[in-house]
Design an enzyme around this catalytic site. Structure first.
Site, PDB file in Angstrom:
ATOM      1  N   ARG A   1       0.137  19.746  57.443  1.00 18.84           N
ATOM      2  CA  ARG A   1       0.829  20.774  58.222  1.00 18.84           C
ATOM      3  C   ARG A   1       1.870  20.181  59.178  1.00 18.84           C
ATOM      4  O   ARG A   1       3.009  20.634  59.195  1.00 18.84           O
ATOM      5  CB  ARG A   1      -0.191  21.647  58.964  1.00 18.84           C
ATOM      6  CG  ARG A   1      -1.032  22.505  58.020  1.00 18.84           C
ATOM      7  CD  ARG A   1      -2.120  23.263  58.769  1.00 18.84           C
ATOM      8  NE  ARG A   1      -3.055  22.364  59.437  1.00 18.84           N
ATOM      9  CZ  ARG A   1      -3.998  22.784  60.273  1.00 18.84           C
ATOM     10  NH1 ARG A   1      -4.118  24.068  60.557  1.00 18.84           N
ATOM     11  NH2 ARG A   1      -4.822  21.910  60.818  1.00 18.84           N
TER      12      ARG A   1
ATOM     13  N   ASN B   1      -3.595  26.368  56.754  1.00 21.89           N
ATOM     14  CA  ASN B   1      -4.741  25.989  55.933  1.00 21.89           C
ATOM     15  C   ASN B   1      -5.434  27.237  55.437  1.00 21.89           C
ATOM     16  O   ASN B   1      -5.505  28.239  56.149  1.00 21.89           O
ATOM     17  CB  ASN B   1      -5.740  25.177  56.767  1.00 21.89           C
ATOM     18  CG  ASN B   1      -5.332  23.723  56.903  1.00 21.89           C
ATOM     19  OD1 ASN B   1      -4.418  23.260  56.217  1.00 21.89           O
ATOM     20  ND2 ASN B   1      -6.016  23.006  57.781  1.00 21.89           N
TER      21      ASN B   1
END
Ligand SMILES: [Zn+2]
Ligand SMILES: [Zn+2]
Length: 768
Positions: free
Chosen positions: A19, A37
Site C-alpha cells: 500500500r 487491503n
C-alpha cells in the site's frame, strides 16, 4: 483524457509494503484514487487520472516494485472516474473479492540488522524485534485477515510517537516503516524477560548478555523465537550436549546448529553456492550439509551422521545472542518433548520444558500460529524440502486443473501437514508433526479450522488417507459428521504420486515411484516400494518390492531387528536365524533377546506383509550394526545412508526382478542375503551400504523404464519419505537415463507425508 481502472492483486501483497509503495508511486504520477487491503488477503487498487499517467504508473509498478511484493495474478477492469481529489490508503475491507497468499514469516533484512548493530541508532540499537515492511514475523502473528496491526499480535503494543511518525510519513524513514503494521522500537515494542525453569523472574537490565553468560557456563536455555521456543546450549561441549540428550530423552536424534553468519557456518559444514543461497534466503531453513572433518561441533550433536543441520539467525534476537557468544554458533533445537508440538507460550515452556532447561528467555509478542523451522537438504544434487514450515508456509501451490468445490485435505499421520484448496489453489498448513499425540491432532484441527475460516470455505469435500487406522482419517470423519460433508479417501501412494505430479503440473498419464516406510495398500498390505502407473483418479500397480512379513506391525519399525529376522527367515531355517543373529551380535536389538527372537519367528506366519523400502533399509542398517533401535523417525535408514558415504559398488551383486500376478517384483530378499554374505565375509560396511541402496534404486529404475515404454510419458515422478536418499535416487536416476526418462522430485513440497495433502487435493480435481 481521464480514465479509471480497478485492479485486484493476488500473491504476497499484504504485509509487504504494498500500500505505501502504491501510494508514493501514485503521488509521483499525480494519480488519484485509493488502495486497500481486502479480507481474502488480496489488495484492491482504484486509480484515475490522465490516460498516459495511468499507464506509466502501472508500468512502473510492475517493473520496479520492492522485491518482497510477489504478484501471482492481477485483474484490471475499466471503471468510471469518480473524481477523487487525492490518492488514499483506505481503511481495510473485510470483503473477499479473491483469496490471496497469507504472507509467510521472513528473516530479518540487512537494513534492519544494520540498525540493530548501530550504536548511533538509539531506538533500534540491540532491539531484538526489529523488523520492517520487508521482513519479520507474519503468519506466526496473524489472527485474521486482512493483515492489519489490530488483526495481529502487534495489537498489544501501541506505537510510541516516534514510531507513529514513521508509520504516518514516508519522509521520516522511507518506505520500510511507512504504513508498516509491525512498526515498533526499543521503547514501545515487545520486551524480553528471563526466568528460571521454575518460573521465577530474574531481574536484569540486559537479558541477552545474561543469557549468553548462562549458556557459556553450560546452562540449557529455552528461547522464544518467531513461531515457538528453541532449546539452546553450547554446541562445542560434549558434556552439555549429552546432558541435553539425557534431559530431552533423545539419545541420538540430531540437533540443529545456528551459526552467526555464512562465514561461521563454513567452518562447520561444506557450503557450495547453492547451499549458500538457501542458507541466506529470507526463508532461512535448516539445511542439512556435509560435516567438515575438523568441525568444532560436538560429535554428540548429530551422532553417527555425515551431515549437520545448520541455519542462520532470522531475527535480531538470535543474531544478538550468537554475536555475544565465544563460539558464534549454538545448538538451537525445537523446544518440545518427545514428538509433541513445540511450545508457543510460557505456560507450556515452564510445564513441559521446565525439566529439560535451566532457564527460559521469554518475550511478550504472542505466537498466533506454531511455525517450526523448515528443513531442506540436497538429494543427489537436488534441493528437497523435508519439513515445510517457517518461510514457506502458507504459500499456496497451483493445481494444473481446477476444483469446482472447495476441498479440505487431512493428509497422513507422520510429519504431516493438512491443506485447504479452492479453485486451483492448494494451501498447505505449516508442518504439524506426527499425530501420535492428542496435542498434535488438536493442532491439525485448529489450523484447518483457521484456514477454512480465513478463506471462508463453504460446502467443502473432505479427503483423507484410505488407512482407516490413521488419526488424520478419524479427524476427517469427525469433521464430516460436524459439517455433514462428503468424504473421499485416497490410497497413500496414489496421493504421494499425485503430489509430485501436481508440483510439476503433470496432467497426462504417468509413471511414479513411491518409496517410504509403510502406507495402506489396496490389498490391505503395508505398501511402500511401489512403481505405479497413474491416470488421474485411477492407478495400476506396475511393480513393487517383494512382500515380507512385518512381525509385530509397528514394533517392527521400533525394533528393526524384527525385520532382519523376517528377511533371514526367507532363506534359512529358524535355528540358523538364531545362530546368525548371535554371530552378528544382533540379539541385543530386542528387549528380551533370544526369547523374543523365537517369538518373532513364530509371529511371521500371521504377520501383515510389507513391500516398504523403509523396512528393507531398516533391516540392512541393523545387519550392518548401524542402528539397532529406532529412537527417531527414519533413524536406521538415515544412518544407513550416512554409512554409504565414500563407499563403492561391490561387484557380483545382482537384483532379480520377476513377474507375479500382474506386477513386477523386485527381489529384496536375495539382495538382503547378498548383503549378509558380504558382511560375513568381511566386506567394508560403507561398500555394502552403498551397494544395497544404489542397486535398489537401479532396480526401481528398471521397472520404471519398463512402465515408461508402455505409457510413453518420459517423466517419472518420485515421492515418499525415502525419496530423499542419495543412493537410491542416484541409482534410479542412472537407470532411467538408459531409457531416456527423467526423474522428477518434488520441488515445493516434501516428498514425504508433509506433501501428501497436495496429492489428495489434486486427486479430487479429477472428480470435482
Ligand atoms: Zn527489515
Ligand atoms: Zn517506538
Amino acid at each position: 483524457m481521464v480514465t479509471a481502472r480497478k485492479i485486484h492483486f493476488i500473491g504476497i501483497v499484504q504485509g509487504v509494503g504494498f500500500r505505501p509503495y502504491v501510494k508514493v508511486l501514485a503521488d509521483k504520477y499525480g494519480i488519484k484514487g485509493y488502495v486497500r487491503n481486502m479480507g481474502g488477503g488480496e489488495v484492491e487498487v482504484f486509480i484515475e487520472g490522465d490516460d498516459g499517467a495511468v499507464n506509466e504508473f502501472i508500468h512502473e509498478f510492475m517493473n520496479n516494485r520492492p522485491r518482497a511484493i510477489y504478484i501471482e495474478e492481477y485483474s484490471i477492469t475499466e471503471d468510471v472516474p469518480r473524481g477523487f481529489s487525492e490518492f488514499k490508503i483506505l481503511e481495510s475491507s473485510n470483503n473477499v473479492e479473491a483469496i490471496s497468499i497469507i504472507p509467510p514469516d521472513l528473516a530479518i533484512c540487512d537494513e534492519c540488522l544494520r540498525e540493530v548493530l548501530d550504536p548511533g541508532n538509539p531506538r533500534r540499537y540491540r532491539y531484538p524485534f526489529n523488523s520492517c515492511s520487508y521482513c519479520g514475523p507474519r503468519f506466526a502473528v496473524i489472527d485474521s485477515l486482512p493483515y492489519d496491526r489490530h488483526n495481529t499480535s502487534w495489537a498489544s503494543f501501541k506505537p510510541c510517537p516516534y514510531c507513529q511518525r514513521e508509520y504516518d510519513n514516508p519522509v521520516i524513514s522511507g518506505l520500510r516503516r511507512y504504513y508498516y503494521q509491525g512498526v515498533s522500537c526499543g521503547s514501545c515494542g515487545p520486551r524480553l524477560r528471563l526466568l528460571t525453569s521454575d518460573g521465577e523472574v530474574i531481574e536484569t537490565r540486559d537479558p541477552i548478555k545474561y543469557v549468553v553468560k548462562l549458556i557459556e557456563e553450560g546452562s540449557i536455555v529455552a528461547i522464544k523465537g518467531v513461531g515457538g521456543y528453541h532449546i539452546s546450549a553450547l554446541a562445542t561441549n560434549d558434556d552439555v550436549v549429552l546432558r541435553l540428550r539425557e534431559k530431552k530423552r533423545r539419545p541420538t536424534q540430531p540437533f540443529a546448529v545456528m551459526a552467526l553468519d555464512i562465514y561461521v557456518a563454513s567452518k562447520l559444514v561444506l557450503i557450495n553456492d547453492r547451499a549458500r543461497d538457501v542458507l541466506t534466503s529470507p526463508q532461512r531453513p535448516i539445511v542439512l550439509l556435509p560435516k567438515l572433518p575438523d568441525s568444532p561441533v560436538s560429535k554428540y550433536v548429530s551422532p553417527g551422521l555425515d551431515k549437520e543441520g545448520v541455519f542462520l539467525p532470522y531475527t535480531a534476537l538470535h543474531y544478538l545472542i550468537l554475536m555475544d557468544t565465544r563460539d558464534k554458533f549454538l545448538v538451537m533445537t525445537s523446544g518440545n518433548i518427545h514428538d509433541q508440538p513445540m511450545c508457543t507460550d510460557i505456560n507450556c515452556a515452564l510445564r513441559k520444558l521446565g525439566k529439560v532447561v535451566d532457564y527460559v528467555l521469554d518475550h511478550d509478542l504472542r505466537i498466533a500460529h506454531r511455525v517450526d523451522d523448515s528443513v531442506v537438504r540436497f538429494t543427489d544434487g537436488e534441493l528437497v524440502i523435508i519439513r515445510r514450515s517457517r518461510g514457506y508456509a502458507p504459500m499456496w501451490i497451483k493445481l494444473p486443473t481446477k476444483l469446482r468445490r472447495p476441498v479440505i485435505a487431512f493428509g497422513a499421520d507422520l510429519q504431516m501437514a493438512g491443506a485447504v484448496a479452492i479453485n486451483d489453489k492448494v494451501i498447505l498448513t505449516q508442518y504439524i508433526g506426527d499425530l501420535d499425540y492428542v496435542e498434535t491432532l488438536d493442532d491439525l484441527d485448529k489450523e484447518l479450522r483457521w484456514f477454512s475460516r480465513t478463506y471462508r470455505i463453504k460446502d467443502p469435500v473432505l479427503v483423507c488417507d484410505a488407512n482407516p487406522a490413521y488419526r488424520s482419517t478419524w479427524l476427517c470423519h469427525r469433521w464430516a459428521e460436524e459439517l455433514n460433508a462428503e468424504v473421499v479417501s485416497v490410497y497413500h501412494h496414489h496421493a504421494h504420486a499425485l503430489s509430485v505430479a501436481a508440483d510439476w503440473n503433470e496432467t497426462d498419464q504417468f509413471v511414479a515411484v513411491t518409496i517410504d516406510g509403510v502406507g495402506y495398500g489396496v490389498d490391505g498390505m503395508a505398501w511402500g516400494g511401489e512403481v505405479l502407473v497413474v491416470d488421474g483418479a485411477s492407478f495400476n500397480r506396475y511393480g513393487h518390492l517383494m512382500y515380507v512379513p512385518m512381525p509385530g506391525g509397528d514394533l517392527a519399525s521400533l525394533y528393526p531387528v524384527r525385520m532382519v529376522i523376517s528377511y533371514m527367515s526367507r532363506f534359512m531355517g529358524d535355528e540358523d536365524v538364531i545362530n546368525y543373529l548371535r554371530r552378528l551380535n544382533l540379539l541385543r536389538g530386542l528387549p528380551n533377546g533370544e526369547i523374543e527372537a523365537r517369538v518373532v519367528l513364530r509371529q511371521l506366519g500371521s504377520s501383515i506383509m510389507t513391500s516398504g523400502v523403509g523396512r528393507f533399509l531398516d533391516a540392512v542398517s541393523v545387519l550392518l550394526g548401524l542402528s539397532l533401535r529406532r529412537t527417531y523417525e527414519g533413524e536406521p535408514a538415515i544412518t544407513l545412508e550416512a554409512a554409504a558415504r565414500g563407499g563403492s559398488l561391490i561387484n557380483g551383486f545382482k537384483v532379480s526382478i520377476s513377474r507375479a500376478n500382474k506386477s513386477l517384483v523386485i527381489d529384496t530378499v536375495s539382495l538382503f542375503e547378498q548383503a549378509m554374505e558380504a558382511m560375513l565375509s568381511g566386506a567394508k560396511v560403507s561398500d555394502i551400504a552403498y551397494t544395497t541402496q544404489y542397486l535398489l534404486g537401479r532396480a526401481f529404475g528398471e521397472v520404471a523404464c519398463d512402465a515408461v515404454r508402455e505409457v510413453g510419458n518420459r517423466n517419472v515422478y518420485v515421492g515418499g519419505g525415502a525419496a530423499v536418499n542419495d543412493y537410491v535416487i542416484g541409482g534410479l536416476r542412472e537407470e532411467l537415463r538408459r531409457c531416456n526418462a527423467d526423474i522428477k522430485l518434488p520441488r515445493r513440497v516434501p516428498p514425504g507425508d508433509g506433501g501428501i495433502a497436495l496429492g489428495q487435493a489434486y486427486y479430487l480435481s479429477h472428480f470435482l
